[in-house]
Design a protein around this motif. Sequence first.
Motif, PDB file in Angstrom:
ATOM      1  N   ASP A  31      24.214 -31.175  56.167  1.00  0.00           N
ATOM      2  CA  ASP A  31      26.093 -30.819  55.671  1.00  0.00           C
ATOM      3  C   ASP A  31      25.684 -29.680  55.303  1.00  0.00           C
ATOM      4  O   ASP A  31      26.409 -29.235  54.695  1.00  0.00           O
ATOM      5  N   LYS A  58      31.266 -25.507  60.863  1.00  0.00           N
ATOM      6  CA  LYS A  58      32.524 -26.193  60.799  1.00  0.00           C
ATOM      7  C   LYS A  58      32.479 -28.111  60.745  1.00  0.00           C
ATOM      8  O   LYS A  58      33.223 -28.843  60.082  1.00  0.00           O
ATOM      9  N   ASN A  59      31.443 -28.182  61.785  1.00  0.00           N
ATOM     10  CA  ASN A  59      30.942 -29.151  62.005  1.00  0.00           C
ATOM     11  C   ASN A  59      30.329 -30.160  60.131  1.00  0.00           C
ATOM     12  O   ASN A  59      30.973 -31.046  60.271  1.00  0.00           O
ATOM     13  N   SER A  60      29.697 -29.101  60.139  1.00  0.00           N
ATOM     14  CA  SER A  60      29.018 -29.987  59.042  1.00  0.00           C
ATOM     15  C   SER A  60      29.837 -30.236  57.248  1.00  0.00           C
ATOM     16  O   SER A  60      30.153 -31.199  56.921  1.00  0.00           O
ATOM     17  N   LEU A  61      31.350 -29.359  57.718  1.00  0.00           N
ATOM     18  CA  LEU A  61      32.247 -29.487  56.815  1.00  0.00           C
ATOM     19  C   LEU A  61      32.869 -30.913  57.297  1.00  0.00           C
ATOM     20  O   LEU A  61      33.678 -31.351  56.367  1.00  0.00           O
ATOM     21  N   ARG A  62      33.214 -30.479  58.297  1.00  0.00           N
ATOM     22  CA  ARG A  62      33.634 -31.696  58.899  1.00  0.00           C
ATOM     23  C   ARG A  62      32.805 -33.260  58.438  1.00  0.00           C
ATOM     24  O   ARG A  62      33.922 -34.567  58.475  1.00  0.00           O
ATOM     25  N   ASN A  63      31.790 -33.646  59.094  1.00  0.00           N
ATOM     26  CA  ASN A  63      31.090 -34.446  58.525  1.00  0.00           C
ATOM     27  C   ASN A  63      31.218 -34.724  56.964  1.00  0.00           C
ATOM     28  O   ASN A  63      31.324 -36.241  56.851  1.00  0.00           O
ATOM     29  N   GLY A  65      33.539 -34.308  54.854  1.00  0.00           N
ATOM     30  CA  GLY A  65      34.962 -34.744  54.965  1.00  0.00           C
ATOM     31  C   GLY A  65      35.781 -34.108  54.098  1.00  0.00           C
ATOM     32  O   GLY A  65      35.019 -33.349  53.249  1.00  0.00           O
ATOM     33  N   ARG A  66      37.017 -34.309  54.250  1.00  0.00           N
ATOM     34  CA  ARG A  66      37.978 -33.379  52.573  1.00  0.00           C
ATOM     35  C   ARG A  66      37.418 -33.827  50.951  1.00  0.00           C
ATOM     36  O   ARG A  66      37.686 -35.288  51.025  1.00  0.00           O
ATOM     37  N   ASN A  68      35.801 -33.552  48.757  1.00  0.00           N
ATOM     38  CA  ASN A  68      34.256 -34.946  49.093  1.00  0.00           C
ATOM     39  C   ASN A  68      33.447 -34.069  46.945  1.00  0.00           C
ATOM     40  O   ASN A  68      33.659 -32.891  46.898  1.00  0.00           O
ATOM     41  N   GLY A 128      37.675 -27.391  51.352  1.00  0.00           N
ATOM     42  CA  GLY A 128      39.491 -28.426  51.570  1.00  0.00           C
ATOM     43  C   GLY A 128      39.190 -28.563  50.211  1.00  0.00           C
ATOM     44  O   GLY A 128      39.367 -30.283  50.052  1.00  0.00           O
TER      45      GLY A 128
END
Lengths: 629, 131
Positions: A31, A58-63, A65-66, A68, A128
């Motif tokens: 990710d 987007k998915n990667s970032l969601r995985n 997390g903020r 990080n 983020g």
Amino acid sequence: MSTLPITSETIGTIFGSPYRKDAEHDDPSSDYGVAIDWLCEQIVPDSFQISEVPLRVKNSLRNIGRCNEWLFGKFSDMVRQKLNCIGKEIDSLLKDLSESGQTGQLGLLFSRIINLSGILQQCYLIVGLDTAQEHLMERLENSIFQSWVTEKSVWEAIQVVYEDKLFDEDGSTLEALLEMSDLLDKIDLGNEMTQLLLETARTRIKHYVGESCAGQWNRPRLAKLLVWVKDELFPRLTKLIPSDEFTVDCLTSMTKIELAVLRTHEIFDIVIDYPDSKCALEEFRECLITAEQRSKLVELFIAESKLRLLHAGTDTVDIIVCYISAIRSFLIVDHRGVLLDKACRPIRNHLRSRKDTVQQIVNALLNSTPANRLIELAIELRNTDHHAKVHEESERDLNWVPDPVEALPDFRKGVVEDIVESLISIFESKGLFVEEFVKVFSERLLQVTDYDVREIYSDLHLLKARFGNQEFNSLDVMLKDMLLSKEFDRRLRTKVPENVHSSVVSHLYWPKLPSYSFKMPQEIQAGLDGYQSAYEELKKGRKLLLSPSLCRVDINVNLGGKDHRYKVAADKAAILYFFQDQPHDAEVKLAVVCMKLQMSLLLAREGLKFWVKAKVLEECGLNTYRVNE
Amino acid sequence: MKIKLNSTYAIYSWHWDVPEDELCGICRVAFDGTCPTCKYPGDQCPIVIGECHHAFHLHCIWKWLETDTSRGLCPMCRQPFHTDKSMAVNQGIDLTAAESGMVQNRGSAANGGENTSDSTVDLASEEEDTE
């Protein structure tokens, strides 16, 4: 801005793509890899809008997390490397530009910086970051941008832009400058920019001061300058300079310093120009603040005066005139007299070494006619209102104040300030002056034929007020001699011929009287004999010695039916009497005149010349004379 | 050519008519000058000549004769000091009075001994006369 399309591909081909490699090493399918790679592609200097975030990112970032930490580390590494790469590219670009002299291309650089920082802001949002991380990123970003802008050629280009545009009347250029300033402030170069602006302002002020004040000493300039600074310069700068500490006072003091520098360089001419330069001097005082400025002033004045005044070619009177001006001028600049004392020492030393200084000063003090170029001294001497009270320093003086801090050890305020006193104090003892006074007074007294010594008496009185009572013993005696002669003349009136008068001097107290001798004409001698014997009768036990060449006679010469009146020295009269006794139209040789009158050659020649000039005698051959009838 | 003399203005210097020595034997100042206490020469500080032909400022010899050690002798030759009446200089000077502490010298010299007064005052008064 689109003239040079730079994409990540171009960068990659030129410099390779280190961040990509890293990403690959770190497992590109993860990710992190996906997110960073995509972000990396977005950071290009030419666009200012990030493209829409693809789904996988987007998915990667969601995985991930903020906020990080791991992602932040990766991200910041990537940004640094990417920016450095772009930096190198821009560098070479700018180098070409600066070589071709196009400072206008600065705009390119600035727009890139603006774009980049805009993109990065958007990236931060996508990644983020939390506030602290964002802050760190901004610092990173700024430091890199700073390194671009402060690169020597770029910075110089910025300087040139400011210098060119800052004082343009055009409103649009001001806009451009405002943008530039905002940007510089944004990437934390506010201080450097302020510095640069102030420097530019200083140059401008220096230029303006030089333009409007150089050589202008008779009118006040400072107020106008300050108005200019306040109304013209300050409003411009205050828009560009973000700092709150910047006030109009900064510019005011800058202006004063520049004016001081200008006046310091002009000081010698200002002094020469005194009193027309009074205005300049008064303003100079206001501008002169630091000890450094003062010592510079003294140093420069001394150097200039050595170069322009203190050499063998200058007239002593000129030096004294300049010294007087210097006293007056420096007292305006520094009322304590410390600067004056320091600046004028070389002049004083020089005057001390000149032979005719005393003579010139004495003549100047006593001569109150406009022919006197140093009439100021005569006026000063006659100015009885505030006679300098030169106190010897006494322990009991309750008004004692210490000398100023910078004063030299042998500084004496009273002496420095008063013009006459300072001239007198050039010499160690007053004896030299008194000697000269005696000489001058004796000359004047010997010219008196009506016993009227009032003027001389008042002069002496003034001198005593300056030099002290004790110094003028012989002058007192000389004046007394004249008064006694008058008294005596009155008492003898019944006994001596009506038309004979005399001064009887106490020879020890007068300068050596000239001892030329010659045979006095009978007519004159008879009167003198009568006078002499009457005196010796009255003053028992004394004898009189005549100084023949100092005697003066008043004669009428009848020449061709016309009467001419002459008041001449007895030796000249003797020559004429000799010619009168010659047969008509006789030609007489110079040597004969000398022999018959027992007169020195010099005296005879002078007398003959005098009568030839008066057209009573004429020279009818070499050294041969006859009556011009 | 004919010359007519209107007036003559002569400059003289005066000298004491002293035969020898030019210096006072006591104060070693020229006679034409003054004794150490006087300011103006001439009338205010006259000289005297003794029978022994030694000359002194009046004030000098007077001070000498006042001292006990002098016994009225000339300091140069140790003969009794009497003024030489035949000399014109001495006329009107009576030194015998000096021994009793009083001097009566002629005319304007009367205040000579004590006169060390301020010259300015002196001249000022003379000045008024001239105006």
